[in-house]
Design a protein around this motif. Structure first.
Motif, PDB file in Angstrom:
ATOM      1  N   CYS A 110       8.408  -2.820   9.812  1.00  0.00           N
ATOM      2  CA  CYS A 110       7.487  -3.031   8.730  1.00  0.00           C
ATOM      3  C   CYS A 110       6.271  -3.269   9.515  1.00  0.00           C
ATOM      4  O   CYS A 110       6.020  -3.662  10.557  1.00  0.00           O
ATOM      5  N   ARG A 111       5.092  -2.910   8.722  1.00  0.00           N
ATOM      6  CA  ARG A 111       3.806  -3.209   9.172  1.00  0.00           C
ATOM      7  C   ARG A 111       3.013  -4.665   8.653  1.00  0.00           C
ATOM      8  O   ARG A 111       2.391  -4.863   9.539  1.00  0.00           O
ATOM      9  N   THR A 112       3.487  -4.942   7.557  1.00  0.00           N
ATOM     10  CA  THR A 112       3.021  -6.279   6.898  1.00  0.00           C
ATOM     11  C   THR A 112       4.219  -7.118   6.612  1.00  0.00           C
ATOM     12  O   THR A 112       5.185  -6.522   5.881  1.00  0.00           O
ATOM     13  N   VAL A 113       4.255  -8.327   6.601  1.00  0.00           N
ATOM     14  CA  VAL A 113       4.961  -9.194   6.222  1.00  0.00           C
ATOM     15  C   VAL A 113       4.349 -10.332   5.464  1.00  0.00           C
ATOM     16  O   VAL A 113       3.429 -10.766   5.706  1.00  0.00           O
ATOM     17  N   THR A 114       5.250 -10.667   4.216  1.00  0.00           N
ATOM     18  CA  THR A 114       4.768 -11.852   3.123  1.00  0.00           C
ATOM     19  C   THR A 114       5.950 -12.824   3.328  1.00  0.00           C
ATOM     20  O   THR A 114       6.901 -12.280   3.361  1.00  0.00           O
ATOM     21  N   GLU A 119       3.457   2.417   3.110  1.00  0.00           N
ATOM     22  CA  GLU A 119       3.483   1.080   3.974  1.00  0.00           C
ATOM     23  C   GLU A 119       4.843   0.499   3.649  1.00  0.00           C
ATOM     24  O   GLU A 119       5.444   0.687   2.448  1.00  0.00           O
ATOM     25  N   HIS A 127       6.755  -2.772   3.707  1.00  0.00           N
ATOM     26  CA  HIS A 127       5.944  -4.449   3.557  1.00  0.00           C
ATOM     27  C   HIS A 127       7.286  -5.167   3.547  1.00  0.00           C
ATOM     28  O   HIS A 127       8.008  -5.044   2.593  1.00  0.00           O
ATOM     29  N   THR A 134       0.691 -13.679   4.469  1.00  0.00           N
ATOM     30  CA  THR A 134       0.778 -12.419   4.565  1.00  0.00           C
ATOM     31  C   THR A 134       0.046 -11.961   5.952  1.00  0.00           C
ATOM     32  O   THR A 134      -1.115 -12.495   6.096  1.00  0.00           O
ATOM     33  N   ALA A 135       0.526 -11.361   6.471  1.00  0.00           N
ATOM     34  CA  ALA A 135      -0.052 -10.877   8.090  1.00  0.00           C
ATOM     35  C   ALA A 135       0.438  -9.346   8.654  1.00  0.00           C
ATOM     36  O   ALA A 135       1.676  -9.367   8.290  1.00  0.00           O
ATOM     37  N   PRO A 136      -0.218  -8.933   9.409  1.00  0.00           N
ATOM     38  CA  PRO A 136       0.249  -7.740  10.305  1.00  0.00           C
ATOM     39  C   PRO A 136       1.377  -8.279  11.156  1.00  0.00           C
ATOM     40  O   PRO A 136       1.206  -9.216  11.646  1.00  0.00           O
ATOM     41  N   VAL A 137       2.620  -7.587  11.150  1.00  0.00           N
ATOM     42  CA  VAL A 137       3.760  -7.574  11.780  1.00  0.00           C
ATOM     43  C   VAL A 137       3.421  -7.923  13.439  1.00  0.00           C
ATOM     44  O   VAL A 137       3.887  -8.686  14.169  1.00  0.00           O
ATOM     45  N   GLN A 159       1.029  -1.296   0.021  1.00  0.00           N
ATOM     46  CA  GLN A 159      -0.105   0.153   0.083  1.00  0.00           C
ATOM     47  C   GLN A 159       0.868   1.335   0.090  1.00  0.00           C
ATOM     48  O   GLN A 159       2.156   1.177   0.564  1.00  0.00           O
TER      49      GLN A 159
END
Length: 512
Positions: free
Chosen positions: A212-216, A34, A36, A226-229, A31
């Motif tokens: 980071c906010r999100t990790v894949t 973001e 990521h 894929t999830a919120p950190v 996003q």
């Protein structure tokens, strides 16, 4: 209300290289504003996805969009530059050019209305661009005189000047110290507030949680998670990367090693290779290490862990800033490859093509490079001795070749690597140091090569394997995990993938 589109969205992306499936229907969405993270073990597909997202690879299936619009046509470099840029761990700036020249390389005349370069105007434009993104660098400075983090900031500013609002950072902290990492992260957070999106690729999971906010997670070319950190436990992240669940409390010291290594320890045999307080400023902190007869020790670590630098220091390619190395109790002159060879250290380099082989020479010539003084009287080299020596190495290592005279360039990757190992073993070293010995070879060749290393130890010698490949490290009796230049965990054989990966990635709690 205007819809907010993802800075980049990849859906169902497939990429094959011959029979190899590098990406198998993966997806990713970053996003605006973001940070990521994209993580996964080697071979997971991260680098291939970066190639797809930057226009270097054309996907075989799937779609990629930027801000809701289809990705530019394959090969349209200017259009791709306006969408995305990648800052690699190895700087892409031209070292002998100034900051201003790097920022506007190949577009010096933009906005000046002519073909002549107006240097004061160029530096002024550079100063404005740097100020816009808060980069404090002198536009007239040579790029080679900048710090690593300053070069990264220049590359980021250059990318943003093309209009890109998505920056891919590939191991950006690999060459930074703790203070540099802090400054980099502060700058990235400021750019996120301006709506710039970042795809952060790192082997250091602690940094993922900090930035980071999100990790894949990718594993074996597939999308796993894929999830919120913030809500993701670290053990669950490691499990996603390795496919292994935690099995109770972590045990850093598991079952014993080989019979030969146990026998050496029981009889009190002194170490064949001993390291005391060895340090190399900027690479690794003081390290003690003792490798006994019959033992294979692994030095595990991801990029910038210091394990490769340590292996090269053992082999004499780098001169340590402190400490000593001894073989059979005899001190080895620091930073001297010839002295390391004479003392009994054999070396298998990481890159066989650049450091290990002379491609236009024969198998025999390559295998005997370190023993030319033994192949004839009075300093001469007898061709018959070369062939005889090489033939014995071909037999003992099962090198698949038409004969000693075949050019080494005509061998498969696995057999080329065996020639490199043959050369390292030619002087019958007391200790073998091998850096990523199975890089770029097939599975069958990997087993064969690692069997050779195991055999070296079983004959009563010592071996050290430097690698981040888990399969390389399974042959070891003991593995030291390095992170940012420190040994943070030690494992005997029997470790799990989850345990070792957690240590290599710097997960808190992985202590000796």
């Amino acid at each position: 209300m205007t819809a907010v589109h993802a800075a980049v969205r990849a859906q169902g992306v497939v990429k094959r290289f011959g029979a190899t499936v590098a990406l198998d229907g993966v997806h990713l969405s970053v996003q605006p504003g973001e940070s990521h993270a994209l993580v996964g073990r080697n071979g997971a597909g991260k680098s291939t996805l970066v190639g797809v997202l930057t226009g270097l690879h054309k996907p075989d299936a799937g779609t990629v969009t930027f801000d809701g619009e289809p990705a530019p046509a394959f090969g349209d470099v200017p259009a791709w530059r306006s969408k995305v840029a990648c800052v690699y761990q190895r700087s892409m700036v031209v070292p002998d050019l100034t900051v201003a020249e790097n920022l506007f390389l190949n577009r010096f005349e933009d906005g000046d209305g002519g073909r002549w370069i107006r240097w004061p105007r160029l530096r002024e434009r550079a100063r404005d661009l740097l100020a816009e993104y808060g980069v404090e660098v002198d536009p007239a400075a040579r790029a080679k005189d900048l710090s690593v983090e300053q070069r990264q900031f220049v590359e980021i500013a250059r990318a943003l000047s093309f209009g890109a609002r998505l920056i891919i950072l590939d191991e950006p902290t690999a060459q930074l110290d703790a203070a540099g990492i802090t400054r980099l992260f502060t700058k990235l957070r400021g750019l996120q507030e301006q709506g710039v999106g970042f795809l952060f690729i790192s082997h250091h999971l602690q940094e993922v949680y900090e930035l980071c906010r999100t990790v894949t997670v990718y594993r074996d070319a597939r999308h796993i998670l894929t999830a919120p950190v913030a809500g993701l436990p670290k053990e669950d992240l490691v499990e996603a990367m390795t496919g292994e669940a935690a099995a109770g409390p972590t045990s850093w010291h598991a079952v014993a090693g080989s019979a030969r290594a146990r026998e050496g320890a029981a009889t009190g045999d002194g170490p064949l290779l001993a390291v005391e307080g060895l340090a190399l400023e900027g690479e690794f902190d003081p390290i003690d290490l003792a490798v006994r007869p019959g033992e294979v020790v692994g030095l595990a670590g991801a990029t910038a862990s210091g394990n490769t630098a340590l292996g090269e220091t053992l082999a004499g390619l780098r001169k340590p800033t402190a400490g000593r190395i001894a073989v059979r109790g005899r001190d080895v002159r620091p930073g001297s490859v010839p002295h390391a060879l004479d003392a009994g250290i054999g070396y298998v380099p990481e890159d066989r093509h650049r450091q290990g082989l002379v491609p236009n020479r024969s198998v025999a010539e390559n295998a005997t490079l370190t023993v030319t003084d033994q192949l004839g009287p009075y300093g001469t080299v007898l061709p018959s001795r070369i062939r005889e020596f090489a033939q014995s190495m071909i037999r003992s290592l099962d090198i698949k070749t038409h004969g000693p005279g075949q050019p080494v360039s005509g061998l498969s990757g696995g057999n080329q690597q065996k020639v490199v190992i043959a050369r390292a073993l030619a002087r019958e070293p007391a200790a073998l140091v091998a850096i990523r010995p199975t890089a770029g070879v097939d599975v069958k060749s990997k087993d064969s090569l690692l069997g050779v290393v195991r055999q070296v130890a079983d004959e009563g010698r010592a071996a050290v394997i430097v690698s981040d490949e888990l399969d390389d490290l399974r042959v070891c009796d003991r593995v030291l995990a390095l992170f940012h230049g420190r040994v943070i965990a030690t494992f005997d054989s029997g470790w799990t993938d989850r345990e070792l990966v957690a240590a290599m990635e710097g997960i808190e709690g992985a202590q000796e």
